[in-house]
Scaffold this active site. Sequence first.
Site, mmCIF file in Angstrom:
data_model
loop_
_atom_site.group_PDB
_atom_site.id
_atom_site.type_symbol
_atom_site.label_atom_id
_atom_site.label_comp_id
_atom_site.label_asym_id
_atom_site.label_seq_id
_atom_site.Cartn_x
_atom_site.Cartn_y
_atom_site.Cartn_z
ATOM 1 N N SER A 157 0.859 -1.185 0.000
ATOM 2 C CA SER A 157 0.000 0.000 0.000
ATOM 3 C C SER A 157 0.890 1.228 0.000
ATOM 4 O O SER A 157 2.091 1.137 0.329
ATOM 5 C CB SER A 157 -0.869 -0.008 1.258
ATOM 6 O OG SER A 157 -1.508 1.231 1.480
ATOM 7 N N TYR A 170 -2.457 -0.892 10.535
ATOM 8 C CA TYR A 170 -2.431 -1.113 9.095
ATOM 9 C C TYR A 170 -1.099 -0.651 8.506
ATOM 10 O O TYR A 170 -0.479 -1.356 7.697
ATOM 11 C CB TYR A 170 -3.598 -0.365 8.442
ATOM 12 C CG TYR A 170 -3.702 -0.547 6.942
ATOM 13 C CD1 TYR A 170 -4.202 -1.726 6.411
ATOM 14 C CD2 TYR A 170 -3.322 0.468 6.058
ATOM 15 C CE1 TYR A 170 -4.320 -1.903 5.040
ATOM 16 C CE2 TYR A 170 -3.431 0.303 4.694
ATOM 17 C CZ TYR A 170 -3.926 -0.883 4.178
ATOM 18 O OH TYR A 170 -4.026 -1.051 2.830
#
Length: 274
Positions: A157, A170
């Site tokens: 990401s 995350y």
Amino acid sequence: MAAAGRVTGKVALVTGAARGMGRAHAVRLAREGADVIVLDVCAPLPSVAYPGASRDDLHETVRLVEVAGRRAVAIVADVRDHDLLCSEVAVAVDRLGGLDIIVANAGICVVAPWDRATPEILRDTLDINVVGVWNTVMAGAPHLVARGGGSVILISSAAGLKVQPYMVHYTASKFAVTGMAKAFAVELAKDSIRVNSVHPTGVETGMSAGGGLQAAIGAAIEANPRPAGMFTNMLPVERVAAEDVADAVLFLASDESKHVTALAMTVDAGVTQY
């Protein structure tokens, strides 16, 4: 005679393939000539605000691969289950005659500012986003070694290169995936296996659709607006399409990137440059 596709004759494994980015990767690879093992848990996901994929979703991915003229083998399995993953992938690889490409795409995103995150959210995020990726490589890489080489693509990401606010867990998981790609690249290079990571900005998927995830981000911004600008893309787009990320995956899966390894490839509209 139609031109050969960019991954003709290859076999790919894609996790989290029932919908969203995983489906986009599977279909893109199939349209370029690959047979595809499509894997998903097809069940509710722990800690998340959005609904999990269903078996019908996975069947639709199979249908789309077959419409593209390629074979598909569906696996319903949890990437957290190392032994099941290894056994099911081995059976599917035997059916399709080998494995050349691994796309470790399965993952979750839970929005929770640091003081709202729970031990369960941390464990669930690390178990799926980190341990699940490791399990996927461990299940697939021996088959690439047996094949004489291949390509492993780990979906990280923008949060694996730059802090994503309101989700320490995350960000930690995606930085781990970035490091894992580089570490695997070092050790698998002797077997002619390339390992790269892909780093999207926000993507239009089932994860982002609906009110759950966006509402949580909105509430976090309202409580602490200072980091909100970190979500702003340099290019004038709010999110990219799953197919945009699949284009990058295809490049890394194809022989066009035969000398590319240990690369952190962004499809991030410039968000990591701020």
